[in-house]
Motif scaffolding. Sequence first.
Motif, PDB file in Angstrom:
ATOM      1  N   LEU A   6       0.881  -1.166   0.000  1.00  0.00           N
ATOM      2  CA  LEU A   6       0.000   0.000   0.000  1.00  0.00           C
ATOM      3  C   LEU A   6       0.916   1.213   0.000  1.00  0.00           C
ATOM      4  CD1 LEU A   6      -2.808   1.381   0.338  1.00  0.00           C
ATOM      5  CD2 LEU A   6      -2.347   1.344   2.795  1.00  0.00           C
ATOM      6  N   THR A   7       0.785   2.059  -1.003  1.00  0.00           N
ATOM      7  CA  THR A   7       1.649   3.240  -1.044  1.00  0.00           C
ATOM      8  C   THR A   7       0.878   4.455  -0.551  1.00  0.00           C
ATOM      9  OG1 THR A   7       1.137   3.704  -3.362  1.00  0.00           O
ATOM     10  CG2 THR A   7       3.064   2.312  -2.910  1.00  0.00           C
ATOM     11  N   PHE A   8       1.610   5.339   0.061  1.00  0.00           N
ATOM     12  CA  PHE A   8       1.013   6.565   0.580  1.00  0.00           C
ATOM     13  C   PHE A   8       2.036   7.683   0.529  1.00  0.00           C
ATOM     14  CE2 PHE A   8       2.895   4.351   4.163  1.00  0.00           C
ATOM     15  CZ  PHE A   8       3.564   5.340   4.853  1.00  0.00           C
ATOM     16  N   LYS A   9       1.511   8.892   0.615  1.00  0.00           N
ATOM     17  CA  LYS A   9       2.361  10.070   0.528  1.00  0.00           C
ATOM     18  C   LYS A   9       2.541  10.687   1.911  1.00  0.00           C
ATOM     19  CE  LYS A   9       3.110  13.785  -2.634  1.00  0.00           C
ATOM     20  NZ  LYS A   9       2.656  14.590  -3.727  1.00  0.00           N
ATOM     21  N   LEU A  10       3.749  11.099   2.150  1.00  0.00           N
ATOM     22  CA  LEU A  10       4.089  11.814   3.384  1.00  0.00           C
ATOM     23  C   LEU A  10       5.068  12.897   2.957  1.00  0.00           C
ATOM     24  CD1 LEU A  10       3.339  11.332   6.386  1.00  0.00           C
ATOM     25  CD2 LEU A  10       5.503  10.137   6.625  1.00  0.00           C
ATOM     26  N   GLU A  13       7.464  12.660  -0.371  1.00  0.00           N
ATOM     27  CA  GLU A  13       7.917  11.300  -0.675  1.00  0.00           C
ATOM     28  C   GLU A  13       6.751  10.315  -0.658  1.00  0.00           C
ATOM     29  OE1 GLU A  13      10.942  11.661  -1.496  1.00  0.00           O
ATOM     30  OE2 GLU A  13      11.144  13.559  -0.448  1.00  0.00           O
ATOM     31  N   GLU A  14       6.968   9.206  -1.363  1.00  0.00           N
ATOM     32  CA  GLU A  14       5.989   8.117  -1.322  1.00  0.00           C
ATOM     33  C   GLU A  14       6.598   6.919  -0.608  1.00  0.00           C
ATOM     34  OE1 GLU A  14       3.542   6.985  -4.582  1.00  0.00           O
ATOM     35  OE2 GLU A  14       3.450   9.031  -5.342  1.00  0.00           O
ATOM     36  N   TYR A  15       5.794   6.323   0.233  1.00  0.00           N
ATOM     37  CA  TYR A  15       6.219   5.191   1.047  1.00  0.00           C
ATOM     38  C   TYR A  15       5.338   3.993   0.730  1.00  0.00           C
ATOM     39  CZ  TYR A  15       8.670   8.674   3.848  1.00  0.00           C
ATOM     40  OH  TYR A  15       9.515   9.678   4.256  1.00  0.00           O
ATOM     41  N   ILE A  91      -1.051   8.174  11.024  1.00  0.00           N
ATOM     42  CA  ILE A  91      -1.614   9.274  10.246  1.00  0.00           C
ATOM     43  C   ILE A  91      -0.653   9.588   9.095  1.00  0.00           C
ATOM     44  CG2 ILE A  91      -2.289  11.702  10.274  1.00  0.00           C
ATOM     45  CD1 ILE A  91      -2.911  11.339  13.278  1.00  0.00           C
ATOM     46  N   ILE A  92      -1.212   9.597   7.896  1.00  0.00           N
ATOM     47  CA  ILE A  92      -0.402   9.891   6.713  1.00  0.00           C
ATOM     48  C   ILE A  92      -1.095  10.984   5.898  1.00  0.00           C
ATOM     49  CG2 ILE A  92       0.738   7.646   6.630  1.00  0.00           C
ATOM     50  CD1 ILE A  92      -1.965   8.200   4.171  1.00  0.00           C
ATOM     51  N   ASP A  93      -0.382  11.559   4.942  1.00  0.00           N
ATOM     52  CA  ASP A  93      -0.939  12.683   4.174  1.00  0.00           C
ATOM     53  C   ASP A  93      -1.982  12.247   3.155  1.00  0.00           C
ATOM     54  OD1 ASP A  93       0.798  14.246   5.588  1.00  0.00           O
ATOM     55  OD2 ASP A  93       2.149  14.659   3.918  1.00  0.00           O
ATOM     56  N   PHE A 120      14.318   0.789   9.962  1.00  0.00           N
ATOM     57  CA  PHE A 120      12.885   0.706   9.688  1.00  0.00           C
ATOM     58  C   PHE A 120      12.565   0.753   8.189  1.00  0.00           C
ATOM     59  CE2 PHE A 120      14.058   5.081  10.287  1.00  0.00           C
ATOM     60  CZ  PHE A 120      13.419   5.734   9.252  1.00  0.00           C
ATOM     61  N   ILE A 121      13.583   0.864   7.362  1.00  0.00           N
ATOM     62  CA  ILE A 121      13.383   0.862   5.913  1.00  0.00           C
ATOM     63  C   ILE A 121      13.764  -0.514   5.378  1.00  0.00           C
ATOM     64  CG2 ILE A 121      14.011   1.903   3.699  1.00  0.00           C
ATOM     65  CD1 ILE A 121      14.676   4.489   5.234  1.00  0.00           C
ATOM     66  N   MET A 122      12.786  -1.211   4.766  1.00  0.00           N
ATOM     67  CA  MET A 122      13.042  -2.547   4.240  1.00  0.00           C
ATOM     68  C   MET A 122      13.819  -2.506   2.934  1.00  0.00           C
ATOM     69  SD  MET A 122       9.270  -4.232   4.803  1.00  0.00           S
ATOM     70  CE  MET A 122       9.562  -5.397   3.533  1.00  0.00           C
ATOM     71  N   GLY A 123      13.584  -1.464   2.162  1.00  0.00           N
ATOM     72  CA  GLY A 123      14.247  -1.349   0.882  1.00  0.00           C
ATOM     73  C   GLY A 123      13.652  -0.208   0.082  1.00  0.00           C
ATOM     74  N   MET A 124      14.144  -0.095  -1.136  1.00  0.00           N
ATOM     75  CA  MET A 124      13.677   0.955  -2.039  1.00  0.00           C
ATOM     76  C   MET A 124      13.014   0.293  -3.238  1.00  0.00           C
ATOM     77  SD  MET A 124      14.600   3.794  -0.692  1.00  0.00           S
ATOM     78  CE  MET A 124      15.565   4.195   0.768  1.00  0.00           C
ATOM     79  N   GLY A 125      11.735   0.560  -3.417  1.00  0.00           N
ATOM     80  CA  GLY A 125      11.004  -0.025  -4.529  1.00  0.00           C
ATOM     81  C   GLY A 125      11.048   0.889  -5.743  1.00  0.00           C
ATOM     82  N   LYS A 126      11.489   0.335  -6.858  1.00  0.00           N
ATOM     83  CA  LYS A 126      11.553   1.117  -8.095  1.00  0.00           C
ATOM     84  C   LYS A 126      10.283   0.844  -8.887  1.00  0.00           C
ATOM     85  CE  LYS A 126      15.369  -0.879  -9.130  1.00  0.00           C
ATOM     86  NZ  LYS A 126      16.540  -1.378  -9.860  1.00  0.00           N
ATOM     87  N   VAL A 127       9.515   1.899  -9.100  1.00  0.00           N
ATOM     88  CA  VAL A 127       8.258   1.771  -9.841  1.00  0.00           C
ATOM     89  C   VAL A 127       8.253   2.864 -10.903  1.00  0.00           C
ATOM     90  CG1 VAL A 127       5.746   1.810  -9.701  1.00  0.00           C
ATOM     91  CG2 VAL A 127       7.082   0.904  -7.783  1.00  0.00           C
ATOM     92  N   GLY A 128       8.321   2.446 -12.169  1.00  0.00           N
ATOM     93  CA  GLY A 128       8.445   3.434 -13.237  1.00  0.00           C
ATOM     94  C   GLY A 128       9.734   4.207 -12.998  1.00  0.00           C
ATOM     95  N   GLY A 129       9.661   5.497 -13.007  1.00  0.00           N
ATOM     96  CA  GLY A 129      10.844   6.308 -12.743  1.00  0.00           C
ATOM     97  C   GLY A 129      10.932   6.768 -11.308  1.00  0.00           C
ATOM     98  N   ASP A 130      10.017   6.287 -10.471  1.00  0.00           N
ATOM     99  CA  ASP A 130       9.962   6.736  -9.078  1.00  0.00           C
ATOM    100  C   ASP A 130      10.558   5.715  -8.117  1.00  0.00           C
ATOM    101  OD1 ASP A 130       8.567   9.002  -9.920  1.00  0.00           O
ATOM    102  OD2 ASP A 130       6.627   8.010  -9.643  1.00  0.00           O
ATOM    103  N   VAL A 131      10.828   6.186  -6.914  1.00  0.00           N
ATOM    104  CA  VAL A 131      11.318   5.315  -5.845  1.00  0.00           C
ATOM    105  C   VAL A 131      10.324   5.398  -4.689  1.00  0.00           C
ATOM    106  CG1 VAL A 131      13.146   4.936  -4.153  1.00  0.00           C
ATOM    107  CG2 VAL A 131      13.742   5.599  -6.486  1.00  0.00           C
ATOM    108  N   LYS A 132       9.877   4.257  -4.212  1.00  0.00           N
ATOM    109  CA  LYS A 132       9.007   4.186  -3.030  1.00  0.00           C
ATOM    110  C   LYS A 132       9.853   3.673  -1.861  1.00  0.00           C
ATOM    111  CE  LYS A 132       5.618   4.543  -6.072  1.00  0.00           C
ATOM    112  NZ  LYS A 132       5.214   5.845  -6.520  1.00  0.00           N
ATOM    113  N   ILE A 133       9.762   4.343  -0.749  1.00  0.00           N
ATOM    114  CA  ILE A 133      10.494   3.914   0.440  1.00  0.00           C
ATOM    115  C   ILE A 133       9.645   2.863   1.147  1.00  0.00           C
ATOM    116  CG2 ILE A 133      11.498   4.660   2.644  1.00  0.00           C
ATOM    117  CD1 ILE A 133      11.687   7.509   1.351  1.00  0.00           C
ATOM    118  N   LEU A 134      10.137   1.628   1.181  1.00  0.00           N
ATOM    119  CA  LEU A 134       9.354   0.525   1.752  1.00  0.00           C
ATOM    120  C   LEU A 134       9.654   0.414   3.249  1.00  0.00           C
ATOM    121  CD1 LEU A 134       9.888  -2.027  -1.150  1.00  0.00           C
ATOM    122  CD2 LEU A 134       8.070  -0.320  -0.879  1.00  0.00           C
TER     123      LEU A 134
END
Length: 155
Positions: A6-10, A13-15, A91-93, A120-134
């Motif tokens: 589940l991705t969310f914005k804070l 950045e996207e997590y 609570i997230i944005d 607390f960061i499992m890894g960095m997910g590459k999706v398209g040209g973006d990076v999601k902080i997992l």
Amino acid sequence: MAGKYLTFKLAEEEYGLEILKVQEIIRMQVVTRVPKTPQYVRGVINLRGKVIPVVNLRSKFKMEHLEDTEKTCIIVVQIKNSDTTIVMGIIIDEVKEVLDIDAKNIEETPTFDSSINTEFIMGMGKVGGDVKILLDIDKVLSAGEISKIADSIKE
């Protein structure tokens, strides 16, 4: 680490959170403040008869304070602490989407200065040209912090 997130914005950045850790997503609601809780604990909510603590992730990550908007919401997660599971709201944005991220698109957390805790960061997910902080939601709060929160809402 591959799987659904589940991705969310804070802030800007996207997590991502493992979908299996997410119990539900609820609209922002009145949060009852609890004295003597850490500054990043917004308070507690009544989730269908069960009182659960709610953590402001912006505050926990030492980000700039932002007033709640119509997109602000609470992700109810299940956090493992030792041998127990605690239900807690974060609570997230803004909730974004559920993504299926392959293992080949997840990279290890970059190494920063040793004084920066990235456990607390499992890894960095590459999706398209973006990076999601997992995020590893079980490690966003330390065992001591979880115990402190649990104790303070019991008082």
